[in-house]
Design an enzyme around this catalytic site. Sequence first.
Site, short mmCIF file in Angstrom:
data_model
loop_
_atom_site.label_atom_id
_atom_site.label_comp_id
_atom_site.label_asym_id
_atom_site.label_seq_id
_atom_site.Cartn_x
_atom_site.Cartn_y
_atom_site.Cartn_z
N GLU A 1 66.22 63.90 69.83
CA GLU A 1 67.66 63.98 70.11
C GLU A 1 67.99 65.08 71.10
O GLU A 1 68.87 64.90 71.96
CB GLU A 1 68.40 64.23 68.79
CG GLU A 1 69.89 64.28 68.89
CD GLU A 1 70.54 64.50 67.53
OE1 GLU A 1 71.56 65.21 67.48
OE2 GLU A 1 70.02 63.98 66.53
N ASP A 2 67.28 66.23 71.02
CA ASP A 2 67.70 67.40 71.78
C ASP A 2 66.70 67.88 72.83
O ASP A 2 66.95 68.88 73.52
CB ASP A 2 67.99 68.57 70.83
CG ASP A 2 69.18 68.28 69.92
OD1 ASP A 2 70.06 67.50 70.33
OD2 ASP A 2 69.23 68.82 68.80
#
Length: 717
Positions: free
Chosen positions: A115-116
């Site tokens: 996600e990051d």
Amino acid sequence: MSAEAADPGAPLRRRSRPRIDLRRLGRVALRGPVSRDRLPDAISHVAEAHRAHHPDADLTILRRAYVLAESSHRGQMRKSGEPYITHPLAVTLILAELGAETTTLTASLLHDTVEDTEVTLDQVKEQFGDEVCYLVDGVTKLEKVDYGAAAEPETFRKMLVATGNDVRVMSIKLADRLHNMRTLGVMRPEKQARIAMVTRDVLIPLAERLGVQALKTELEDLVFAILHPEEYEETRALIAAATGPDDPLETIADNVTHTLRDAGISAEVLIRPRHFVSVHRVRRKRGELRGTDFGRLLVLVGEDADCYAVLGELHTCFTPVISEFKDFIAAPKFNLYQSLHTAVVGPEGAVAEVLIRTHRMHKVAEAGVVALGNPYAQDPAAPPQTEPSDERADPTRPGWLSRLLDWQESATDPDTFWTTLRDDLAQDREITVFRTDGGTLGLPAGASCVDAAYAQYGDLAHTAIGARVNGRLATLSTVLSDGDTVQPLLAQDTASGPSPDWLDHARTPAARIAITGWFSDHPDEAKPDPETADATGPGTRGEPAAATEREAPARSRSGPRPTGVVVDDPNAQVRLAGCCTPVPPDELTGFVVRGGAVTVHRRECPAVAAMQEIGRAPVAARWADGEGGESDAGCRVTLVAESFGRPRLLADLTEAIATADAAIVSATVEPPSEQLVRHTYTLRLPDAAGLPGLMRAMRDVAGVYDVSRAQHPAPTG
């Protein structure tokens, strides 16, 4: 968690087993040089907690996962100013303390990488395998750029679907939310409130349903502090004031310990402090708190039978409060929870609540599905599967989760899904009802026969007309109890649909979405009849209709009239049979009767077969083309209505008949049998084309479950 977990400054109570301490992580040192065979110092505490539950666990994969996570998140900082790697470490420690197995911890360390960071799912799959990849994907949020305002509900939908295949997905999400809630103080107040409300409405109920009490209770306290700061501070002050050397629970715990030792029962007696929200609830319930209201006694034993032995000793040697007794061992809660609950009166009238469970029950009570390890691990003693299955059998997948997965497919609109999810999770108790085929249905408490019908039959339940509950006929509005046997009854007419008032009795999202969807597809049917809108409400079941309630408008019988039917003998007098009352476009068969008249029947009438068996020759008959027949006086038909008895049933039926512009020639109502009432109406309609509409109008009357043409043989003389 305990009050101490929610408030690090609160002193520990004596004799209390240390609760799971999930606050040991502050700022974690970044990775330094590490040999290939040694774990990085930053996760040594995770390894220690993991080995406490799984002594033989292989920690190599954890080292590799940490190295990837730390290198991927390097340079990223949390809003609190800490290096970002502290977050996946804290989440992993939470799960390690709860006893999660190695695969879950590996995915937890990596849960934010896709996600990051620049790490992809393919890389995770290549390095750590399919299961870790599935778990990481399950908790990865959907991009707000792609989904806009629907990103949050669609992310939860994605996680629920993933949880349906692997409950460990939601375990990681709950631990992730717990750590975020602990560090929420750096956020703006309005954002804190928004996150706290979603946690309250969705995550806490999910933690409860998965049985992860250690996470649920601390989440409750953190939400309580944000959304109700004044009540939180009052409760905190009460707990602080109650902490002291003169604890009445200490005295009762000593007495219980001596009692069980004298009885030869090996048991551990602990004081279990209540968390903030629990104390607040007790205070609202009782008003003034007693000294024993700040905690409960926990008695841990080795075997199930020992639990009942402890209960017997306590109820023998102390005065029990019978109303407080609950047996969740014989009947576990839907979230796997098992314990015996009771309360006893100690010295000077102090009442102490007591929880009795085995050590394994305690582990499951604290950690829920997390304590069960990998539910998909192959049992070496089990025979190998000969046929591969597309779905993995999950022993931890409860009925409520299956229901969520079923109805979420119907809730295509994100707002509908989000609202319905919160409503469903707000129902915090589940019942089990039995089907007549031996299966079971898991339903929320307060569910009705409407819910059971849709749970068993899906969209086919649109044709439901009633039910049998424990062998007795019941209306669809009947509320079911735990352990009931239910058999929904469906009409033969598959074109019929639900009644608008079913929405008043449907508790499950699946039922409400299906009913609402049907009315969206049939907008003309959406308006309930004001005369029958409450006909299936509580109190209407099982009361027979009174035939004298309202006189049906009747007309005297007339002699044979022109029928619009043509037979081979044009001079013969023709009459329609009263047993089956044919109307266009029924196929016809005639028979010559006494006096030379021809009686015409519907071909499927039972009287036709009876005539042929005694040697009567059939006479060809057909409807006259272009002739008025009975157009001046209409056609006559006999209908049989079967229904559940209730007040005003006869009045509502005759109202429906009159509204359809039909006249009642005669009517009979048989005495009710097992709450079933049978009505026979001979009716005259202006035109045979109105018959289908008339039958639909009669079926729409609340309590009526079938309307059919008469099929009984009539005298043929």
